[in-house]
Design a protein around this motif. Structure first.
Motif, PDB file in Angstrom:
ATOM      1  N   ASN A  69      50.247  50.119  23.245  1.00 15.26           N
ATOM      2  CA  ASN A  69      51.176  49.435  24.149  1.00 15.26           C
ATOM      3  C   ASN A  69      50.654  48.025  24.397  1.00 15.26           C
ATOM      4  OD1 ASN A  69      52.611  48.437  26.367  1.00 15.26           O
ATOM      5  ND2 ASN A  69      52.969  50.502  27.175  1.00 15.26           N
ATOM      6  N   GLY A  70      51.416  47.034  23.946  1.00 14.29           N
ATOM      7  CA  GLY A  70      50.997  45.638  24.060  1.00 14.29           C
ATOM      8  C   GLY A  70      50.924  45.132  25.496  1.00 14.29           C
ATOM      9  N   ARG A  71      51.471  45.884  26.433  1.00 12.69           N
ATOM     10  CA  ARG A  71      51.359  45.477  27.842  1.00 12.69           C
ATOM     11  C   ARG A  71      49.954  45.743  28.393  1.00 12.69           C
ATOM     12  NH1 ARG A  71      56.438  45.066  30.689  1.00 12.69           N
ATOM     13  NH2 ARG A  71      57.548  43.649  29.319  1.00 12.69           N
ATOM     14  N   ILE A  72      49.223  46.641  27.711  1.00  8.68           N
ATOM     15  CA  ILE A  72      47.874  46.969  28.201  1.00  8.68           C
ATOM     16  C   ILE A  72      46.903  45.927  27.659  1.00  8.68           C
ATOM     17  CG2 ILE A  72      46.124  48.780  28.444  1.00  8.68           C
ATOM     18  CD1 ILE A  72      48.849  49.783  29.328  1.00  8.68           C
ATOM     19  N   LEU A  73      46.298  45.180  28.554  1.00  8.03           N
ATOM     20  CA  LEU A  73      45.335  44.157  28.137  1.00  8.03           C
ATOM     21  C   LEU A  73      44.027  44.832  27.724  1.00  8.03           C
ATOM     22  CD1 LEU A  73      46.117  41.688  31.076  1.00  8.03           C
ATOM     23  CD2 LEU A  73      46.892  41.507  28.700  1.00  8.03           C
ATOM     24  N   ASP A  74      43.173  44.083  27.027  1.00  9.19           N
ATOM     25  CA  ASP A  74      41.945  44.687  26.499  1.00  9.19           C
ATOM     26  C   ASP A  74      41.061  45.249  27.614  1.00  9.19           C
ATOM     27  OD1 ASP A  74      42.869  44.095  24.025  1.00  9.19           O
ATOM     28  OD2 ASP A  74      41.520  42.404  23.647  1.00  9.19           O
ATOM     29  N   ASP A  75      41.169  44.685  28.845  1.00  9.31           N
ATOM     30  CA  ASP A  75      40.355  45.216  29.947  1.00  9.31           C
ATOM     31  C   ASP A  75      41.021  46.416  30.632  1.00  9.31           C
ATOM     32  OD1 ASP A  75      42.403  44.215  31.509  1.00  9.31           O
ATOM     33  OD2 ASP A  75      41.204  42.656  32.478  1.00  9.31           O
TER      34      ASP A  75
END
Ligand code: NAG
Ligand code: NAG
Ligand code: NAG
Ligand code: NAG
Ligand code: NAG
Ligand code: NAG
Ligand code: NAG
Ligand code: NAG
Length: 489
Positions: A69-75
């Protein structure tokens, strides 16, 4: 049971046969056959795999093993509009248009909101867009191969295969409202599922493209209508060439497939060659596909649309009582200098007693005049699509001249063209076998994409493909096509 897990060896096998099972203009794509294999479970792992240990141009096979899911940032936090540009609020942006959306309130507060919106656009782009690297196969490993809120950018490259993914259309956090576009104003959202720009040898196969739960009626309301947060599903633009789109399902989306995005981009003249076969289009409103300049071969696809669908209702020019001053819904859009052959497609358009289906759903001319159909059916009957296309082109010429007479503007060259059913000949480029029995085309709705309809357990699944039949082949022999066709049984 839907979304059955298929085992790893099976998909290795499918990846291996890829090269020999492509039909159409994309037939030379090999993706990353023979390259390093990656199994990815997060967005970061996916982007790292595309970099291929610092050799992004080298061949690689990337298995999508988990939902991304591209909404989830790497952090691990979730990207929001307010998080990207503190102080921005989408409802405030909407409220800055007064007079039912026609007038921008030129206040300090509104101008600040617009400034923040513009700052947000590239910030979201950096997270949502991912540049695909050349010589790559991206392949869903099982029912967890779910891609959300990501726009694959296939730009300036060659040789990409994308298979077996569930791709939910990305949503724009900062769409732009243009009150003067069209009679009622238009939203301009960014982000497709896949954007192919200046790229060649691409095969997109066995994917399921949909807005999922984020259909347009879940978006905010503005000026009496829902805000459109989705752009296209697949856009093929700027001299892209040699592409096959096969065995995919497109469902619940407004604009599905765009080939060529500018009437004035004459450099597209010798490219944009695309084959579209064995796909299923359900309740998509337009662009199935819409073509400028391209040579496009559309065969054995199943189409279905409704005049009464509560969300993705399809209404044509005829449904609007012949007014061309609307954005009509249509299946095949023939634009400037396009050359389109349609064969053995099943077109279905269903109405109720309030709004009857009209045959102008089939082909809509945006100034295109080269079109031929062999053997397709409209609502189960054979039908003269060439006549529909000719009528639409002639209506377009009349409307264009009327419009120029009233509002001025340059008269395009095509007003003088004569409609023709003489299209290009696909067999000059490749061999193919279209299914001629439309019952088989109608049956695609129960089979495409195959992984969605695989009800068998893992063990039984192995019998669907006899792995011992599969060998890596680099030619186009028919034996391998038989093996591939068993995927759909
Ligand atoms: C594929 O490769 C062959 C051999 O190099 C070439 O002749 C052909 O034009 C290429 N393109 C297509 C669409 O087949
Ligand atoms: C693609 O090429 C164009 C023109 O050279 C360039 O402006 C653009 O940045 C390139 N895009 C990518 C993703 O490489
Ligand atoms: C297409 O991509 C190539 C690099 O592969 C680049 O040199 C060229 O400028 C690009 N053309 C356009 C129109 O973007
Ligand atoms: C289908 O159309 C092509 C291109 O116009 C033509 O060459 C071919 O003979 C047609 N086939 C049938 C069965 O109508
Ligand atoms: C343009 O409008 C004028 C005046 O209404 C009319 O005489 C003329 O025929 C129109 N021309 C076209 C091309 O429709
Ligand atoms: C269409 O043809 C007419 C008559 O030959 C010519 O006068 C006119 O310039 C042409 N229009 C365009 C846009 O090519
Ligand atoms: C297989 O799954 C599909 C989709 O869920 C369903 O419609 C169909 O009835 C199932 N078939 C069998 C044999 O269970
Ligand atoms: C798979 O193919 C091999 C070789 O053609 C054959 O011997 C074997 O019986 C097949 N297995 C199944 C399960 O069909």
């Amino acid at each position: 049971m839907k979304f059955t897990k298929l085992n790893f060896n099976l998909f290795t096998a499918i990846a291996a046969v890829s090269a020999s099972s492509i039909v159409g203009f994309g037939q030379n794509a090999t993706g990353g056959i023979g390259g390093d294999e990656y199994h990815v479970n997060t967005y970061k792992e996916f982007r790292d795999a595309l970099n291929n240990n610092g050799n992004p141009n080298g061949p690689k096979i990337i298995y999508i093993d988990s939902p991304i899911n591209g909404r989830i940032l790497d952090d691990g936090t979730v990207m929001t509009a307010e998080g990207l540009v503190p102080g921005f609020n989408f409802q405030k942006y909407i409220d800055c248009f007064i007079d039912d959306g026609y007038t921008w309130s030129n206040t300090e507060e509104c101008n600040k909101i617009e400034e923040l919106r513009k700052q947000g656009v590239p910030l979201q782009g950096k997270q949502t867009n991912v540049n695909i690297t050349p010589n790559t196969i991206i392949i869903g490993n099982d029912d967890d191969a779910i891609i959300e809120e990501v726009n694959f950018q296939v730009k300036n490259i060659s040789n990409v295969i994308i298979k077996n993914l569930y791709m939910e259309s990305p949503n724009d956090l900062f769409p732009y409202w243009e009150p003067n576009d069209g009679a009622q104003g238009t939203w301009f959202p960014e982000y497709d599922s896949i954007t192919i720009r200046n790229s060649t040898n691409v095969w997109i196969d066995n994917c399921y493209f949909t807005n999922g739960k984020k259909t347009v009626d879940k978006a905010p309301l503005a000026f009496g209508r829902y805000v459109e947060l989705h752009d296209g599903v697949i856009d093929i633009v700027v001299q892209s060439d040699d592409i096959t789109i096969s065995n995919n399902r497109f469902e619940n989306h407004k604009k599905a497939l765009l080939i060529g995005n500018s009437d004035s981009r004459t450099t597209d003249r010798d490219s944009l060659k695309v084959t579209i076969h064995n796909n299923v289009f359900i309740n998509c409103n337009e662009r199935l596909p819409r073509v400028r300049y391209g040579r496009v071969h559309i065969f054995n696809n199943y189409y279905y649309a409704e005049t009464f669908n509560p969300v993705y209702k399809s209404l044509t020019v005829d449904n609007y009582y012949h007014s061309d001053n609307v954005f009509p819904c249509y299946f095949i859009g023939i634009g400037v200098e396009s050359n389109i052959l349609s064969e053995y497609n099943s077109f279905n358009y269903i109405g109720d007693d309030k709004i009857l289906p009209a045959d102008d759903i089939l082909v809509y001319s945006y100034g295109g005049y080269i079109f031929h159909d062999n053997g397709s059916e409209f609502n189960g009957q054979s039908y003269d699509l060439d006549a529909v296309a000719k009528k639409s082109f002639e209506l377009k010429v009349k409307n264009k001249l009327d419009q120029i007479n009233v509002s001025g503007g340059k008269i395009p060259f095509w007003v003088n063209a004569t409609f023709t059913s003489e299209t290009f000949e696909p067999t000059e480029f490749y061999n193919y076998n279209a299914m001629k029995n439309l019952d088989d085309v109608n049956d695609l709705i129960n089979k495409v994409p195959f992984w969605m309809f695989d009800n068998e357990s893992d063990d039984e699944t192995n019998e669907i493909i006899n792995v011992s039949d599969i060998e890596v082949e680099d030619d186009q022999d028919s034996e391998n096509e038989e093996v591939t066709s068993t995927l759909f049984n």
